[in-house]
Design an enzyme around this catalytic site. Structure first.
Site, PDB file in Angstrom:
ATOM      1  N   HIS A 190       0.444  -0.488   0.219  1.00  0.00           N
ATOM      2  CA  HIS A 190      -0.282   0.177  -0.158  1.00  0.00           C
ATOM      3  C   HIS A 190       1.088   1.406  -0.091  1.00  0.00           C
ATOM      4  O   HIS A 190       0.894   1.830   1.340  1.00  0.00           O
ATOM      5  CB  HIS A 190      -1.060   0.080   1.291  1.00  0.00           C
ATOM      6  CG  HIS A 190      -2.079  -0.983   0.897  1.00  0.00           C
ATOM      7  ND1 HIS A 190      -3.303  -0.779   0.362  1.00  0.00           N
ATOM      8  CD2 HIS A 190      -2.277  -1.916   1.746  1.00  0.00           C
ATOM      9  CE1 HIS A 190      -3.921  -1.743   0.535  1.00  0.00           C
ATOM     10  NE2 HIS A 190      -3.462  -3.155   1.403  1.00  0.00           N
ATOM     11  N   ASP A 243      -5.437 -15.823  -7.365  1.00  0.00           N
ATOM     12  CA  ASP A 243      -7.021 -16.111  -8.162  1.00  0.00           C
ATOM     13  C   ASP A 243      -6.862 -15.764  -9.806  1.00  0.00           C
ATOM     14  O   ASP A 243      -8.509 -16.230  -9.834  1.00  0.00           O
ATOM     15  CB  ASP A 243      -8.118 -15.147  -6.649  1.00  0.00           C
ATOM     16  CG  ASP A 243      -8.015 -13.717  -7.273  1.00  0.00           C
ATOM     17  OD1 ASP A 243      -6.578 -13.557  -8.241  1.00  0.00           O
ATOM     18  OD2 ASP A 243      -8.925 -12.947  -6.819  1.00  0.00           O
ATOM     19  N   GLY A 244      -6.146 -15.258 -10.342  1.00  0.00           N
ATOM     20  CA  GLY A 244      -5.827 -14.702 -10.974  1.00  0.00           C
ATOM     21  C   GLY A 244      -7.054 -13.664 -11.236  1.00  0.00           C
ATOM     22  O   GLY A 244      -6.848 -13.801 -12.775  1.00  0.00           O
ATOM     23  N   HIS A 246      -6.591 -10.682  -8.977  1.00  0.00           N
ATOM     24  CA  HIS A 246      -6.432  -9.543  -8.650  1.00  0.00           C
ATOM     25  C   HIS A 246      -5.469  -9.359  -9.604  1.00  0.00           C
ATOM     26  O   HIS A 246      -4.631  -8.451  -9.578  1.00  0.00           O
ATOM     27  CB  HIS A 246      -5.415 -10.315  -7.497  1.00  0.00           C
ATOM     28  CG  HIS A 246      -6.619  -9.186  -6.662  1.00  0.00           C
ATOM     29  ND1 HIS A 246      -7.739 -10.455  -5.704  1.00  0.00           N
ATOM     30  CD2 HIS A 246      -6.794  -8.811  -5.029  1.00  0.00           C
ATOM     31  CE1 HIS A 246      -8.314 -10.016  -4.581  1.00  0.00           C
ATOM     32  NE2 HIS A 246      -7.853  -8.997  -4.416  1.00  0.00           N
ATOM     33  N   ASP A 269      -5.669 -13.284   1.110  1.00  0.00           N
ATOM     34  CA  ASP A 269      -6.432 -11.992   1.528  1.00  0.00           C
ATOM     35  C   ASP A 269      -8.093 -12.154   1.787  1.00  0.00           C
ATOM     36  O   ASP A 269      -8.592 -11.064   0.813  1.00  0.00           O
ATOM     37  CB  ASP A 269      -5.460 -10.794   0.181  1.00  0.00           C
ATOM     38  CG  ASP A 269      -6.021  -9.175   0.393  1.00  0.00           C
ATOM     39  OD1 ASP A 269      -6.273  -8.876   1.787  1.00  0.00           O
ATOM     40  OD2 ASP A 269      -6.266  -8.770  -1.006  1.00  0.00           O
TER      41      ASP A 269
END
Length: 379
Positions: A190, A243-244, A246, A269
């Site tokens: 971040h 997850d393909g 993000h 996450d």
């Protein structure tokens, strides 16, 4: 108890073998068929249990809720996806909320629980960058100080083992150096840090990066940014949400290829909505989120991704079957690499005599057949 299979993950390869489990430990590893087995899993794959170092919640519970029974329920049921070790992860909120959240984890650890082992707390925020805050609540973002962090660590009984911060906002890298000296992993995330600023953070003690590609300065061939840092520095750890969605599958492949087999870490996450029925109202950091058909969580009414509902066994499948990552690198990313990053690789992350009996048995479809948490069958 003795379990066996013709495909047990030992020394970076599948071998026909059996595990002799006594109490919470693997007492011995023997050739397949050496002793009569209590459980013969045939050709199903037996792997070390998965370690998720970045997960906010599940089953309707969020770490920031500070509810003991919610946390216990999470630990008891998360082995259904092969997870045997976990870092409950906070999200940026005001100091009173964060203090209660970490104190709750400490209370549960003191009083006892069953299931996946709480290996510490991942303290994500509040020391983040406003431009790359993602779904983190802006009203609670703060400038890091050793004094304030020490207050949180005291409330946590020293259980904060991993912190995400924006290194460019850490004056003189004071908190980074303090964490390094006290055994807390510093992960850059971040953050609007430049490549050069990131190098200085690593030089002052940062050893990981939080959900690479997401919540950070992107890659440009003249301004490598944090993504360029993750690709260039092959001997620091870096999380990746597998997850393909993000990150594009090609980006997953690029990242894992650059990191090799030893430094990439698969994370979920995940939010409280994971393993919950479709629909329902959820929140993150006090802000409403919605789960869409693609399985991602978004800040309600926006296109800002707020987290995932990814299970770790499905993440492993995506890495191997869709992103075409070598099997050893993909397995290491959810077992040995997070153990090394946290400094618990002397007892977790491998199927070795003397290690904790944290074991997951998978079908070829990657569905979980059984998970053993420190020797106890959980399913």
């Amino acid at each position: 108890m003795i379990i066996q299979s013709t495909r047990v993950w030992i020394c970076g390869q599948f071998l026909p073998a059996q595990l002799v489990i006594e109490g919470e430990k693997i007492a011995a590893v023997c050739p397949y068929g050496t002793h009569p087995a209590d459980e013969d899993y045939g050709a199903r794959r037996i792997l070390p249990g998965f370690i998720d170092v970045h997960t906010h919640g599940c089953y309707g519970f969020d770490t920031n809720d500070a509810e003991p029974e919610g946390l216990r329920n999470w630990m008891a049921h998360i082995p259904e996806e092969g997870v045997t070790g976990i870092l409950p992860t906070t999200v940026t909120q005001m100091p009173d909320v964060l203090t209660k959240a970490v104190a709750n984890v400490a209370q549960v650890v003191r009083e006892g629980y069953e299931g996946a082992e709480i290996l510490g707390i991942h303290f994500e925020g509040p020391y983040l960058d406003m431009d790359y805050k993602g779904a983190q609540p802006p009203e609670a973002i703060a400038v890091p100080t050793v004094e304030q962090f020490s207050m949180y660590q005291e409330a946590a009984d020293g259980l904060i083992r991993y912190i995400t911060l924006a290194p460019e906002h850490d004056p003189d890298f004071a908190l980074t150096k303090h964490c390094r000296e006290t055994g807390v992993v510093v992960s850059m995330g971040h953050s609007s840090a430049t490549y050069e600023q990131a190098l200085m953070a690593v030089a002052n003690g940062a050893t990981s990066m939080t959900h690479v590609y997401n919540g950070m300065t992107p890659y440009h061939h003249r301004k490598p940014g944090l993504v360029g840092t993750a690709l260039r520095l092959r001997d620091i750890y870096g999380e990746i949400i597998g997850d393909g969605q993000h990150s594009h599958l090609a980006a997953l492949n690029n990242y894992m290829t650059a990191k090799g087999r030893d430094y990439a870490i698969l994370i979920s996450d995940s939010l409280r909505a994971k393993h919950c029925p479709p629909g329902g109202d959820y929140e993150l950091g006090g802000h409403p989120v919605e789960i869409r058909e693609n399985g991602l969580a978004y800040l309600k009414g926006t296109d800002t991704i707020a987290g995932s509902t990814l299970s770790m066994n499905r993440g492993l499948k995506i890495l191997i079957e869709d992103a075409l990552i070598p099997v050893d690198a993909a397995i290491n990313a959810c077992t040995l690499n997070p153990a090394r990053c946290l400094g618990v690789d002397g007892r977790k992350g491998k199927l070795v005599a003397g290690y904790d009996a944290d074991v997951v048995v998978l079908e070829d479809s990657y569905e979980v057949v059984q998970t053993y948490c420190r020797g106890k069958a959980m399913l």
